[in-house]
Design a protein around this motif. Structure first.
Motif, mmCIF file in Angstrom:
data_model
loop_
_atom_site.group_PDB
_atom_site.id
_atom_site.type_symbol
_atom_site.label_atom_id
_atom_site.label_comp_id
_atom_site.label_asym_id
_atom_site.label_seq_id
_atom_site.Cartn_x
_atom_site.Cartn_y
_atom_site.Cartn_z
ATOM 1 N N PRO A 1 0.828 -1.207 0.000
ATOM 2 C CA PRO A 1 0.000 0.000 0.000
ATOM 3 C C PRO A 1 0.868 1.264 0.000
ATOM 4 C CG PRO A 1 -0.069 -1.074 2.151
ATOM 5 C CD PRO A 1 0.698 -1.972 1.244
ATOM 6 N N THR A 2 0.472 2.240 -0.831
ATOM 7 C CA THR A 2 1.190 3.519 -0.891
ATOM 8 C C THR A 2 0.320 4.675 -0.414
ATOM 9 O OG1 THR A 2 0.542 3.820 -3.196
ATOM 10 C CG2 THR A 2 2.690 2.786 -2.768
ATOM 11 N N GLN A 3 -0.993 4.513 -0.541
ATOM 12 C CA GLN A 3 -1.939 5.504 -0.039
ATOM 13 C C GLN A 3 -3.313 4.866 0.067
ATOM 14 O OE1 GLN A 3 -1.525 8.765 -2.739
ATOM 15 N NE2 GLN A 3 -2.561 7.756 -4.412
ATOM 16 N N PHE A 4 -4.168 5.476 0.919
ATOM 17 C CA PHE A 4 -5.524 4.957 1.080
ATOM 18 C C PHE A 4 -6.461 6.091 1.463
ATOM 19 C CE2 PHE A 4 -3.346 4.353 5.141
ATOM 20 C CZ PHE A 4 -4.265 4.777 6.099
ATOM 21 N N VAL A 5 -7.740 5.868 1.185
ATOM 22 C CA VAL A 5 -8.776 6.834 1.544
ATOM 23 C C VAL A 5 -9.604 6.238 2.666
ATOM 24 C CG1 VAL A 5 -10.845 8.069 0.786
ATOM 25 C CG2 VAL A 5 -8.883 7.862 -0.750
ATOM 26 N N TRP A 6 -9.719 6.989 3.756
ATOM 27 C CA TRP A 6 -10.512 6.577 4.918
ATOM 28 C C TRP A 6 -11.262 7.808 5.420
ATOM 29 C CZ3 TRP A 6 -8.757 6.527 10.534
ATOM 30 C CH2 TRP A 6 -9.677 5.861 11.338
ATOM 31 N N HIS A 7 -12.561 7.677 5.567
ATOM 32 C CA HIS A 7 -13.425 8.791 5.987
ATOM 33 C C HIS A 7 -13.217 10.025 5.106
ATOM 34 C CE1 HIS A 7 -13.952 7.079 10.315
ATOM 35 N NE2 HIS A 7 -14.482 6.314 9.391
ATOM 36 N N ASP A 8 -13.164 9.793 3.796
ATOM 37 C CA ASP A 8 -13.035 10.865 2.796
ATOM 38 C C ASP A 8 -11.729 11.658 2.901
ATOM 39 O OD1 ASP A 8 -15.525 10.259 1.643
ATOM 40 O OD2 ASP A 8 -16.555 11.477 3.141
ATOM 41 N N ARG A 9 -10.709 11.059 3.504
ATOM 42 C CA ARG A 9 -9.396 11.720 3.596
ATOM 43 C C ARG A 9 -8.345 10.805 2.976
ATOM 44 N NH1 ARG A 9 -8.241 14.056 9.433
ATOM 45 N NH2 ARG A 9 -6.824 15.349 8.242
ATOM 46 N N LEU A 10 -7.448 11.398 2.212
ATOM 47 C CA LEU A 10 -6.365 10.653 1.577
ATOM 48 C C LEU A 10 -5.169 10.580 2.527
ATOM 49 C CD1 LEU A 10 -5.156 9.277 -0.947
ATOM 50 C CD2 LEU A 10 -4.323 11.556 -1.617
ATOM 51 N N TYR A 11 -4.741 9.361 2.840
ATOM 52 C CA TYR A 11 -3.587 9.119 3.707
ATOM 53 C C TYR A 11 -2.423 8.621 2.851
ATOM 54 C CZ TYR A 11 -6.613 9.316 7.818
ATOM 55 O OH TYR A 11 -7.476 9.720 8.798
ATOM 56 N N LEU A 12 -1.266 9.237 3.011
ATOM 57 C CA LEU A 12 -0.058 8.793 2.327
ATOM 58 C C LEU A 12 0.727 7.879 3.256
ATOM 59 C CD1 LEU A 12 1.079 12.153 0.719
ATOM 60 C CD2 LEU A 12 -0.244 10.305 -0.327
ATOM 61 N N VAL A 13 1.077 6.704 2.774
ATOM 62 C CA VAL A 13 1.863 5.760 3.575
ATOM 63 C C VAL A 13 3.302 6.247 3.586
ATOM 64 C CG1 VAL A 13 2.689 3.393 3.764
ATOM 65 C CG2 VAL A 13 0.320 3.837 3.095
ATOM 66 N N ARG A 14 3.792 6.541 4.764
ATOM 67 C CA ARG A 14 5.165 7.036 4.934
ATOM 68 C C ARG A 14 6.164 5.886 5.060
ATOM 69 N NH1 ARG A 14 4.414 12.243 3.565
ATOM 70 N NH2 ARG A 14 2.797 13.202 4.826
ATOM 71 N N ARG A 15 5.693 4.797 5.728
ATOM 72 C CA ARG A 15 6.605 3.687 5.991
ATOM 73 C C ARG A 15 5.799 2.436 6.321
ATOM 74 N NH1 ARG A 15 10.565 2.762 10.921
ATOM 75 N NH2 ARG A 15 9.011 3.921 12.084
ATOM 76 N N VAL A 16 6.236 1.280 5.822
ATOM 77 C CA VAL A 16 5.656 -0.010 6.198
ATOM 78 C C VAL A 16 6.412 -0.500 7.416
ATOM 79 C CG1 VAL A 16 5.283 -2.415 5.513
ATOM 80 C CG2 VAL A 16 4.916 -0.567 3.853
ATOM 81 N N LEU A 17 5.683 -0.709 8.522
ATOM 82 C CA LEU A 17 6.297 -1.159 9.770
ATOM 83 C C LEU A 17 6.365 -2.673 9.870
ATOM 84 C CD1 LEU A 17 4.424 1.309 12.145
ATOM 85 C CD2 LEU A 17 6.761 1.524 11.267
ATOM 86 N N ASP A 18 5.354 -3.347 9.312
ATOM 87 C CA ASP A 18 5.294 -4.809 9.395
ATOM 88 C C ASP A 18 4.360 -5.327 8.312
ATOM 89 O OD1 ASP A 18 5.829 -7.351 10.333
ATOM 90 O OD2 ASP A 18 4.698 -7.134 12.198
ATOM 91 N N HIS A 19 4.567 -6.571 7.917
ATOM 92 C CA HIS A 19 3.710 -7.220 6.921
ATOM 93 C C HIS A 19 3.655 -8.706 7.248
ATOM 94 C CE1 HIS A 19 3.237 -9.280 2.914
ATOM 95 N NE2 HIS A 19 2.130 -8.581 3.027
ATOM 96 N N TRP A 20 2.455 -9.274 7.249
ATOM 97 C CA TRP A 20 2.302 -10.701 7.494
ATOM 98 C C TRP A 20 1.097 -11.225 6.729
ATOM 99 C CZ3 TRP A 20 1.088 -6.860 10.819
ATOM 100 C CH2 TRP A 20 -0.174 -6.850 11.397
ATOM 101 N N VAL A 21 1.078 -12.544 6.530
ATOM 102 C CA VAL A 21 0.026 -13.209 5.764
ATOM 103 C C VAL A 21 -0.564 -14.317 6.623
ATOM 104 C CG1 VAL A 21 -0.502 -14.555 3.692
ATOM 105 C CG2 VAL A 21 1.198 -12.713 3.589
ATOM 106 N N VAL A 22 -1.908 -14.400 6.617
ATOM 107 C CA VAL A 22 -2.618 -15.442 7.353
ATOM 108 C C VAL A 22 -3.455 -16.225 6.345
ATOM 109 C CG1 VAL A 22 -4.339 -15.929 9.133
ATOM 110 C CG2 VAL A 22 -2.715 -14.043 9.437
#
Length: 88
Positions: free
Chosen positions: A18-39
């Motif tokens: 993910p590089t950016q996402f929209v939540w509650h009509d606001r655009l968030y820029l991903v600054r850094r990935v802290l962790d990633h896992w798969v289930v």
């Protein structure tokens, strides 16, 4: 302190992350990935018999200057993104 949400979000990715996402009509820029896992989902708990995977990312992101931590989830069986948790 964290808060649970499970809200559907729209996410843009690059190379699967993910590089950016929209939540509650606001655009968030991903600054850094802290962790990633798969289930892996259990096949017997799905109606189609296709277990798919749930891919999680914990990221630092911001809609402006204030940076927060967020947990995003992508479900490969349903092809949908959710914002699962946010930290203050």
């Amino acid at each position: 302190m964290s808060r649970l949400y499970g809200d559907p979000i729209e996410v843009w990715t690059r190379d699967g992350e993910p590089t950016q996402f929209v939540w509650h009509d606001r655009l968030y820029l991903v600054r850094r990935v802290l962790d990633h896992w798969v289930v892996a989902r259990e096949w017997w708990k799905t109606s189609e018999g296709d277990p798919g995977e749930r891919r999680f990312w914990r990221v630092e992101a911001s809609p402006g200057r204030e940076v927060g931590s967020y947990e995003l989830r992508f479900d490969t069986a349903g092809s949908g993104w959710l914002l699962m948790r946010a930290w203050d």
